[in-house]
Design an enzyme around this catalytic site. Structure first.
Site, PDB file in Angstrom:
ATOM      1  N   LYS A  64       0.842  -1.215   0.000  1.00  0.00           N
ATOM      2  CA  LYS A  64       0.000   0.000   0.000  1.00  0.00           C
ATOM      3  C   LYS A  64       0.875   1.263   0.000  1.00  0.00           C
ATOM      4  CE  LYS A  64      -2.987   3.183   0.919  1.00  0.00           C
ATOM      5  NZ  LYS A  64      -3.737   3.822  -0.151  1.00  0.00           N
ATOM      6  N   LYS A 117       2.470  11.429   5.447  1.00  0.00           N
ATOM      7  CA  LYS A 117       2.723  10.297   6.362  1.00  0.00           C
ATOM      8  C   LYS A 117       3.141   9.049   5.581  1.00  0.00           C
ATOM      9  CE  LYS A 117      -1.243   8.257   7.286  1.00  0.00           C
ATOM     10  NZ  LYS A 117      -1.582   6.973   6.720  1.00  0.00           N
TER      11      LYS A 117
HETATM   12  P1  NAP Z   1      -9.726  11.123   8.289  1.00  0.00           P
HETATM   13  O1  NAP Z   1     -10.813  11.666   7.427  1.00  0.00           O
HETATM   14  O2  NAP Z   1      -8.757  12.046   8.910  1.00  0.00           O
HETATM   15  O3  NAP Z   1     -10.429  10.223   9.399  1.00  0.00           O
HETATM   16  C1  NAP Z   1      -9.731   9.700  10.495  1.00  0.00           C
HETATM   17  C2  NAP Z   1     -10.767   9.276  11.541  1.00  0.00           C
HETATM   18  O4  NAP Z   1     -10.069   8.748  12.651  1.00  0.00           O
HETATM   19  C3  NAP Z   1     -11.636  10.417  12.036  1.00  0.00           C
HETATM   20  O5  NAP Z   1     -12.969   9.980  12.096  1.00  0.00           O
HETATM   21  C4  NAP Z   1     -11.099  10.679  13.446  1.00  0.00           C
HETATM   22  O6  NAP Z   1     -12.075  11.069  14.353  1.00  0.00           O
HETATM   23  C5  NAP Z   1     -10.647   9.291  13.826  1.00  0.00           C
HETATM   24  N1  NAP Z   1      -9.629   9.321  14.871  1.00  0.00           N
HETATM   25  C6  NAP Z   1      -8.458   9.994  14.897  1.00  0.00           C
HETATM   26  N2  NAP Z   1      -7.786   9.722  16.012  1.00  0.00           N
HETATM   27  C7  NAP Z   1      -8.555   8.863  16.718  1.00  0.00           C
HETATM   28  C8  NAP Z   1      -8.416   8.222  17.965  1.00  0.00           C
HETATM   29  N3  NAP Z   1      -7.318   8.401  18.709  1.00  0.00           N
HETATM   30  N4  NAP Z   1      -9.415   7.427  18.382  1.00  0.00           N
HETATM   31  C9  NAP Z   1     -10.518   7.230  17.632  1.00  0.00           C
HETATM   32  N5  NAP Z   1     -10.713   7.803  16.434  1.00  0.00           N
HETATM   33  C10 NAP Z   1      -9.726   8.611  15.988  1.00  0.00           C
HETATM   34  O7  NAP Z   1      -8.855  10.062   7.458  1.00  0.00           O
HETATM   35  P2  NAP Z   1      -9.287   9.075   6.278  1.00  0.00           P
HETATM   36  O8  NAP Z   1      -9.066   9.739   4.979  1.00  0.00           O
HETATM   37  O9  NAP Z   1     -10.595   8.455   6.601  1.00  0.00           O
HETATM   38  O10 NAP Z   1      -8.091   8.005   6.415  1.00  0.00           O
HETATM   39  C11 NAP Z   1      -8.073   6.987   7.405  1.00  0.00           C
HETATM   40  C12 NAP Z   1      -6.917   6.052   7.087  1.00  0.00           C
HETATM   41  O11 NAP Z   1      -7.106   5.512   5.781  1.00  0.00           O
HETATM   42  C13 NAP Z   1      -5.538   6.722   7.054  1.00  0.00           C
HETATM   43  O12 NAP Z   1      -4.580   5.819   7.502  1.00  0.00           O
HETATM   44  C14 NAP Z   1      -5.346   7.033   5.570  1.00  0.00           C
HETATM   45  O13 NAP Z   1      -3.971   7.125   5.239  1.00  0.00           O
HETATM   46  C15 NAP Z   1      -5.999   5.834   4.951  1.00  0.00           C
HETATM   47  N6  NAP Z   1      -6.531   6.012   3.585  1.00  0.00           N
HETATM   48  C16 NAP Z   1      -7.203   7.132   3.216  1.00  0.00           C
HETATM   49  C17 NAP Z   1      -7.695   7.244   1.915  1.00  0.00           C
HETATM   50  C18 NAP Z   1      -8.427   8.465   1.417  1.00  0.00           C
HETATM   51  O14 NAP Z   1      -8.527   8.618   0.193  1.00  0.00           O
HETATM   52  N7  NAP Z   1      -8.961   9.325   2.246  1.00  0.00           N
HETATM   53  C19 NAP Z   1      -7.508   6.198   1.011  1.00  0.00           C
HETATM   54  C20 NAP Z   1      -6.844   5.059   1.430  1.00  0.00           C
HETATM   55  C21 NAP Z   1      -6.348   4.972   2.723  1.00  0.00           C
HETATM   56  P3  NAP Z   1     -12.834  12.489  14.375  1.00  0.00           P
HETATM   57  O15 NAP Z   1     -13.143  12.868  12.946  1.00  0.00           O
HETATM   58  O16 NAP Z   1     -14.011  12.239  15.149  1.00  0.00           O
HETATM   59  O17 NAP Z   1     -11.913  13.448  15.011  1.00  0.00           O
END
Ligand code: NAP
Length: 302
Positions: free
Chosen positions: A186, A255
């Site tokens: 990934k 990251k």
């Molecule tokens: P995001 O929008 O920033 O969402 C992260 C979530 O994690 C938020 O709901 C946040 O809560 C929650 N969170 C953060 N710290 C936490 C904790 N200590 N305890 C519980 N919940 C916590 O990120 P995302 O885009 O969904 O990405 C999530 C993961 O998938 C990352 O590792 C990213 O690299 C990966 N990813 C993302 C994509 C993409 O296109 N977006 C694609 C593939 C992979 P709150 O919002 O409530 O603060």
């Protein structure tokens, strides 16, 4: 499902696992959890911001948990979709962490993108065979459609226990190998995307400075040696300097590049283009664009 040998199978609804604890309702986790709920699974959700979990629960008929431990109670499987390893560790092993509250034999599935080293360390803290890493590709539209690519890794039996869940949220589902290999695959693919987006930003910047017509440039470029999925996705937003709302936050792309550089360095490999890309993404993040879409790497050229 697609295995490394390419075997395909039909896409059944989720079965065997019924009660899911799900943590992280962000850009990706929100629609993934919704799809699991719509497939008929019982969901107990937790996220850092309590109101978000309560809103999700009210909209989708799930239970909002006050802590990860509460989300884990009675779960057959527990899914994390949070930014990075410190958050996965906090959710699993912190105060009111899920690991101690999960029923014996429950499966833990981390779908966040974290370093392979951290993922293996997390696996070692859980019972053997109860942990699968499963980072995803596809961004928000594919999370919404349930057509993500899933980089599964860990013991084959554990991966197969998670398959019914993967088949709800994903389309191309591959068991890449032992723990760490899914994350490494990934990270490498994201890093290729990051370098591609950085050179696209430089091309668009130069096209604009030259005064090239946006539509004409994007049309000929799409049929050229520079054509790519990245051009299709991010060419126009870069031309128009539209980086919100984020589909994939720039801070998360940074990251991922940094994890790739660290892992490669540990193997004695110096990655030159990703190092350059890292400096551009870091500059964009430092100048206030961390939470915008990663296409805002364009801002590093300002
Ligand atoms: P995001 O929008 O920033 O969402 C992260 C979530 O994690 C938020 O709901 C946040 O809560 C929650 N969170 C953060 N710290 C936490 C904790 N200590 N305890 C519980 N919940 C916590 O990120 P995302 O885009 O969904 O990405 C999530 C993961 O998938 C990352 O590792 C990213 O690299 C990966 N990813 C993302 C994509 C993409 O296109 N977006 C694609 C593939 C992979 P709150 O919002 O409530 O603060």
């Amino acid at each position: 499902m697609e295995t490394p040998s390419g075997t395909q199978s039909a896409r059944p609804s989720a079965r065997r696992v019924h009660r899911i604890g799900f943590v992280g309702l962000g850009i990706m986790g929100g629609p993934m959890a919704r799809n699991l709920r719509e497939a008929g699974l019982e969901l107990s959700v937790y996220t850092r911001t309590r109101e978000k979990a309560e809103r999700f629960a009210a909209e989708h008929g799930a239970r909002a948990a006050a802590t990860p431990a509460e989300a884990a109670q009675g779960a057959d499987a527990f899914i994390t979709m949070v930014p990075d390893a410190p958050q996965v560790e906090e959710v699993l092993f912190g105060d009111a962490g899920a690991a101690a509250a999960l029923p014996e034999g429950a499966l833990v599935v981390d779908m966040s993108t974290i370093s392979p080293t951290s993922s293996r360390a997390i696996g070692e803290r859980l019972a053997p065979g109860d942990f699968v890493e499963a980072p995803v590709s596809g961004s928000k539209p594919k999370a919404e459609d349930g057509t993500l690519t899933i980089f599964g890794a860990g013991e084959r039996a554990a991966f197969e226990r998670a398959l019914p869940l993967f088949e709800v949220v994903g389309e191309r589902i591959v068991h890449v190998g032992p723990l760490g290999h899914g994350q490494m695959a990934k990270l490498l693919t994201n890093t290729m995307g990051a370098v591609n987006a950085a050179v696209l930003a430089e091309a668009v910047r130069t096209a604009k400075a030259t005064g090239l017509d946006e539509d004409a440039f994007l049309e000929v470029a799409a049929g050229s040696a520079g054509a790519s999925g990245m051009l299709n996705l991010k060419g126009r937003p870069m031309f128009e300097e539209r980086f919100e709302p984020a589909l994939f936050k720039l801070e998360h792309m940074l990251k991922d590049i940094r994890h790739t550089l660290d892992e490669a360095r540990a193997l004695g490999i110096e990655l030159r283009l990703p190092s350059l890309a890292e400096s551009l993404y870091a500059r964009a993040a430092e100048s206030g664009h961390a939470e915008e879409d990663f296409a805002a790497v364009y801002r590093a050229l300002d």
